[in-house]
Design a protein around this motif. Structure first.
Motif, PDB file in Angstrom:
ATOM      1  N   ARG A  17       0.829  -1.210   0.000  1.00 52.58           N
ATOM      2  CA  ARG A  17       0.000   0.000   0.000  1.00 52.58           C
ATOM      3  C   ARG A  17       0.860   1.256   0.000  1.00 52.58           C
ATOM      4  O   ARG A  17       0.566   2.225  -0.702  1.00 52.58           O
ATOM      5  CB  ARG A  17      -0.925   0.001   1.219  1.00 52.58           C
ATOM      6  N   ARG A  18       1.912   1.240   0.819  1.00 49.15           N
ATOM      7  CA  ARG A  18       2.794   2.402   0.874  1.00 49.15           C
ATOM      8  C   ARG A  18       3.502   2.641  -0.456  1.00 49.15           C
ATOM      9  O   ARG A  18       3.679   3.782  -0.883  1.00 49.15           O
ATOM     10  CB  ARG A  18       3.820   2.226   2.000  1.00 49.15           C
ATOM     11  N   SER A  19       3.897   1.552  -1.109  1.00 49.37           N
ATOM     12  CA  SER A  19       4.567   1.692  -2.405  1.00 49.37           C
ATOM     13  C   SER A  19       3.621   2.267  -3.455  1.00 49.37           C
ATOM     14  O   SER A  19       4.013   3.120  -4.256  1.00 49.37           O
ATOM     15  CB  SER A  19       5.107   0.336  -2.870  1.00 49.37           C
ATOM     16  N   ILE A  20       2.361   1.816  -3.437  1.00 50.78           N
ATOM     17  CA  ILE A  20       1.369   2.351  -4.374  1.00 50.78           C
ATOM     18  C   ILE A  20       1.132   3.832  -4.082  1.00 50.78           C
ATOM     19  O   ILE A  20       1.014   4.657  -5.002  1.00 50.78           O
ATOM     20  CB  ILE A  20       0.039   1.570  -4.281  1.00 50.78           C
ATOM     21  N   SER A  21       1.083   4.189  -2.808  1.00 47.52           N
ATOM     22  CA  SER A  21       0.897   5.591  -2.435  1.00 47.52           C
ATOM     23  C   SER A  21       2.063   6.442  -2.932  1.00 47.52           C
ATOM     24  O   SER A  21       1.868   7.551  -3.452  1.00 47.52           O
ATOM     25  CB  SER A  21       0.774   5.710  -0.914  1.00 47.52           C
ATOM     26  N   LYS A 136      -6.176  12.360  -9.058  1.00 46.25           N
ATOM     27  CA  LYS A 136      -6.199  12.562  -7.611  1.00 46.25           C
ATOM     28  C   LYS A 136      -7.390  11.841  -6.984  1.00 46.25           C
ATOM     29  O   LYS A 136      -7.262  11.152  -5.964  1.00 46.25           O
ATOM     30  CB  LYS A 136      -6.259  14.052  -7.295  1.00 46.25           C
ATOM     31  N   ASP A 137      -8.551  12.013  -7.598  1.00 46.58           N
ATOM     32  CA  ASP A 137      -9.771  11.427  -7.028  1.00 46.58           C
ATOM     33  C   ASP A 137      -9.728   9.905  -7.031  1.00 46.58           C
ATOM     34  O   ASP A 137     -10.181   9.260  -6.081  1.00 46.58           O
ATOM     35  CB  ASP A 137     -10.996  11.910  -7.807  1.00 46.58           C
ATOM     36  N   VAL A 138      -9.184   9.323  -8.087  1.00 42.86           N
ATOM     37  CA  VAL A 138      -9.172   7.864  -8.147  1.00 42.86           C
ATOM     38  C   VAL A 138      -8.141   7.290  -7.179  1.00 42.86           C
ATOM     39  O   VAL A 138      -8.347   6.201  -6.610  1.00 42.86           O
ATOM     40  CB  VAL A 138      -8.938   7.357  -9.587  1.00 42.86           C
ATOM     41  N   ALA A 143      -7.304   4.439  -2.005  1.00 40.87           N
ATOM     42  CA  ALA A 143      -6.836   4.399  -0.614  1.00 40.87           C
ATOM     43  C   ALA A 143      -7.975   4.109   0.352  1.00 40.87           C
ATOM     44  O   ALA A 143      -7.791   3.405   1.355  1.00 40.87           O
ATOM     45  CB  ALA A 143      -6.162   5.723  -0.257  1.00 40.87           C
ATOM     46  N   SER A 144      -9.170   4.634   0.047  1.00 43.00           N
ATOM     47  CA  SER A 144     -10.325   4.449   0.939  1.00 43.00           C
ATOM     48  C   SER A 144     -11.255   3.329   0.477  1.00 43.00           C
ATOM     49  O   SER A 144     -12.266   3.057   1.137  1.00 43.00           O
ATOM     50  CB  SER A 144     -11.117   5.753   1.041  1.00 43.00           C
ATOM     51  N   GLN A 145     -10.917   2.699  -0.666  1.00 50.90           N
ATOM     52  CA  GLN A 145     -11.737   1.629  -1.253  1.00 50.90           C
ATOM     53  C   GLN A 145     -13.188   2.098  -1.427  1.00 50.90           C
ATOM     54  O   GLN A 145     -14.137   1.418  -1.063  1.00 50.90           O
ATOM     55  CB  GLN A 145     -11.666   0.361  -0.405  1.00 50.90           C
ATOM     56  N   ASP A 146     -13.325   3.284  -2.023  1.00 53.33           N
ATOM     57  CA  ASP A 146     -14.623   3.940  -2.201  1.00 53.33           C
ATOM     58  C   ASP A 146     -15.153   3.671  -3.609  1.00 53.33           C
ATOM     59  O   ASP A 146     -14.706   4.281  -4.586  1.00 53.33           O
ATOM     60  CB  ASP A 146     -14.452   5.448  -1.968  1.00 53.33           C
ATOM     61  N   ILE A 147     -16.108   2.765  -3.712  1.00 56.13           N
ATOM     62  CA  ILE A 147     -16.655   2.386  -5.024  1.00 56.13           C
ATOM     63  C   ILE A 147     -17.400   3.550  -5.667  1.00 56.13           C
ATOM     64  O   ILE A 147     -17.310   3.759  -6.881  1.00 56.13           O
ATOM     65  CB  ILE A 147     -17.599   1.169  -4.905  1.00 56.13           C
ATOM     66  N   LYS A 148     -18.151   4.306  -4.873  1.00 56.29           N
ATOM     67  CA  LYS A 148     -18.921   5.424  -5.426  1.00 56.29           C
ATOM     68  C   LYS A 148     -18.001   6.455  -6.071  1.00 56.29           C
ATOM     69  O   LYS A 148     -18.267   6.947  -7.176  1.00 56.29           O
ATOM     70  CB  LYS A 148     -19.757   6.075  -4.324  1.00 56.29           C
ATOM     71  N   ALA A 149     -16.912   6.791  -5.390  1.00 56.40           N
ATOM     72  CA  ALA A 149     -15.959   7.754  -5.944  1.00 56.40           C
ATOM     73  C   ALA A 149     -15.286   7.185  -7.193  1.00 56.40           C
ATOM     74  O   ALA A 149     -15.020   7.916  -8.157  1.00 56.40           O
ATOM     75  CB  ALA A 149     -14.916   8.119  -4.894  1.00 56.40           C
ATOM     76  N   ALA A 150     -15.022   5.886  -7.192  1.00 54.93           N
ATOM     77  CA  ALA A 150     -14.416   5.243  -8.362  1.00 54.93           C
ATOM     78  C   ALA A 150     -15.354   5.318  -9.564  1.00 54.93           C
ATOM     79  O   ALA A 150     -14.925   5.589 -10.692  1.00 54.93           O
ATOM     80  CB  ALA A 150     -14.072   3.795  -8.041  1.00 54.93           C
ATOM     81  N   LEU A 151     -16.634   5.082  -9.333  1.00 53.47           N
ATOM     82  CA  LEU A 151     -17.619   5.153 -10.411  1.00 53.47           C
ATOM     83  C   LEU A 151     -17.707   6.564 -10.973  1.00 53.47           C
ATOM     84  O   LEU A 151     -17.828   6.755 -12.190  1.00 53.47           O
ATOM     85  CB  LEU A 151     -18.994   4.696  -9.908  1.00 53.47           C
ATOM     86  N   HIS A 210     -13.252  -1.366  -7.992  1.00 53.18           N
ATOM     87  CA  HIS A 210     -14.491  -2.148  -7.936  1.00 53.18           C
ATOM     88  C   HIS A 210     -14.181  -3.636  -7.777  1.00 53.18           C
ATOM     89  O   HIS A 210     -14.824  -4.333  -6.979  1.00 53.18           O
ATOM     90  CB  HIS A 210     -15.317  -1.917  -9.206  1.00 53.18           C
ATOM     91  N   TYR A 211     -13.190  -4.110  -8.506  1.00 52.79           N
ATOM     92  CA  TYR A 211     -12.778  -5.514  -8.377  1.00 52.79           C
ATOM     93  C   TYR A 211     -12.266  -5.805  -6.969  1.00 52.79           C
ATOM     94  O   TYR A 211     -12.596  -6.831  -6.368  1.00 52.79           O
ATOM     95  CB  TYR A 211     -11.691  -5.825  -9.412  1.00 52.79           C
ATOM     96  N   LEU A 212     -11.462  -4.889  -6.436  1.00 47.11           N
ATOM     97  CA  LEU A 212     -10.892  -5.075  -5.104  1.00 47.11           C
ATOM     98  C   LEU A 212     -11.979  -5.233  -4.048  1.00 47.11           C
ATOM     99  O   LEU A 212     -11.908  -6.116  -3.189  1.00 47.11           O
ATOM    100  CB  LEU A 212      -9.995  -3.872  -4.766  1.00 47.11           C
ATOM    101  N   VAL A 213     -12.991  -4.381  -4.128  1.00 44.16           N
ATOM    102  CA  VAL A 213     -14.023  -4.362  -3.084  1.00 44.16           C
ATOM    103  C   VAL A 213     -15.063  -5.463  -3.281  1.00 44.16           C
ATOM    104  O   VAL A 213     -15.501  -6.089  -2.316  1.00 44.16           O
ATOM    105  CB  VAL A 213     -14.700  -2.977  -3.035  1.00 44.16           C
ATOM    106  N   THR A 214     -15.448  -5.719  -4.540  1.00 38.25           N
ATOM    107  CA  THR A 214     -16.578  -6.624  -4.789  1.00 38.25           C
ATOM    108  C   THR A 214     -16.175  -7.991  -5.335  1.00 38.25           C
ATOM    109  O   THR A 214     -16.954  -8.938  -5.256  1.00 38.25           O
ATOM    110  CB  THR A 214     -17.560  -5.995  -5.789  1.00 38.25           C
ATOM    111  N   GLY A 215     -14.993  -8.075  -5.929  1.00 33.58           N
ATOM    112  CA  GLY A 215     -14.581  -9.332  -6.551  1.00 33.58           C
ATOM    113  C   GLY A 215     -15.083  -9.501  -7.963  1.00 33.58           C
ATOM    114  O   GLY A 215     -14.870 -10.542  -8.587  1.00 33.58           O
TER     115      GLY A 215
END
Length: 241
Positions: A17-21, A136-138, A143-151, A210-215
């Motif tokens: 996670r830190r490396s991705i950040s 920035k938003d994505v 980081a927050s695993q926010d599907i709504k923001a991703a959509l 979306h894949y991360l959160v829902t599979g």
């Protein structure tokens, strides 16, 4: 022993996670700096973007190697496996965003001494600002695993494509009106295309969230918004006098 293994695995995930950040921060800065270099004709800033790409590439390779080793050692399941795979996917998209920002910087070096219609440069900058906001938003959504923001990011790509198509037509008009504009406008057209492609990679990251959160991979019904018709345009540009 079990507690030690779980703790160690959590540490490995946190390192990913830190490396991705870190990659996200570098990619954002590269994109911002390449856009500023274009507007200011700042070759020094452009060169710094080109140099930053090496660090981004190095981290991407590290993420990929650590993630593959983690899968081999831990054989994770469910959300843990998805998080590891998602790290590989996102790191690949961020590495490509760095490449595309570097491409813009290289164009800045090439056209620094040429006459630049500032109106068109500002239009490219505007598109860049919108894509920068998407990036920035994505990254925040990841980081927050926010599907709504991703959509939301995924859906906004349609507007970026429409803006690119408009800019594409305007640049071709400049080239047809005066052959002396061809060289500069061609470079600028490549800059715009690279920025548009960065937008595509932000939607890739949105799909990964979306894949991360829902599979599942289906972020929304239907295909990804795509209004980029520039690849189908046929235009005759006058030869230089």
């Amino acid at each position: 022993m079990s507690t030690h293994i779980v703790s160690s695995y959590d540490t490995e995930l946190e390192n990913l996670r830190r490396s991705i950040s870190e990659m996200g921060g570098i990619a954002e800065k590269m994109m911002t700096d390449s856009g500023n270099a274009l507007v200011r004709r700042d070759v020094t800033l452009a060169q710094s973007v080109i140099g930053a790409d090496k660090r981004l590439d190095a981290i991407q390779h590290e993420v990929e190697e650590r993630a593959i080793l983690l899968i081999a050692k831990r054989q994770p399941l469910a959300i843990d496996l998805r998080e590891t795979i998602s790290a590989i996917r996102v790191s690949n998209d961020l590495e490509r965003i760095g490449d595309l920002s570097k491409n813009v910087a290289k164009r800045v070096v090439a056209i620094a001494e040429q006459i630049q219609p500032q109106k068109i440069v500002i239009a490219v900058q505007h598109m860049g600002d919108l894509v920068q906001e998407q990036l920035k938003d994505v990254l925040d959504a990841y980081a927050s695993q926010d599907i709504k923001a991703a959509l939301d990011v995924w859906e906004r790509d349609d507007a970026i494509d429409a803006l690119y198509n408009s800019l594409f037509r305007e640049l071709l008009t400049y080239m047809m009106e005066d052959p002396r504009n061809i060289s500069f406008c061609t470079h600028l057209l490549f800059c715009a295309k690279n920025i548009e492609r960065i937008g595509d990679h932000t939607t890739n990251i949105a799909e990964t969230i979306h894949y991360l959160v829902t599979g599942t991979n289906e972020l929304a019904e239907g295909d990804r918004p795509k209004n980029d018709a520039s690849n189908y345009a046929t235009v005759t540009i006058p030869a230089s006098a």
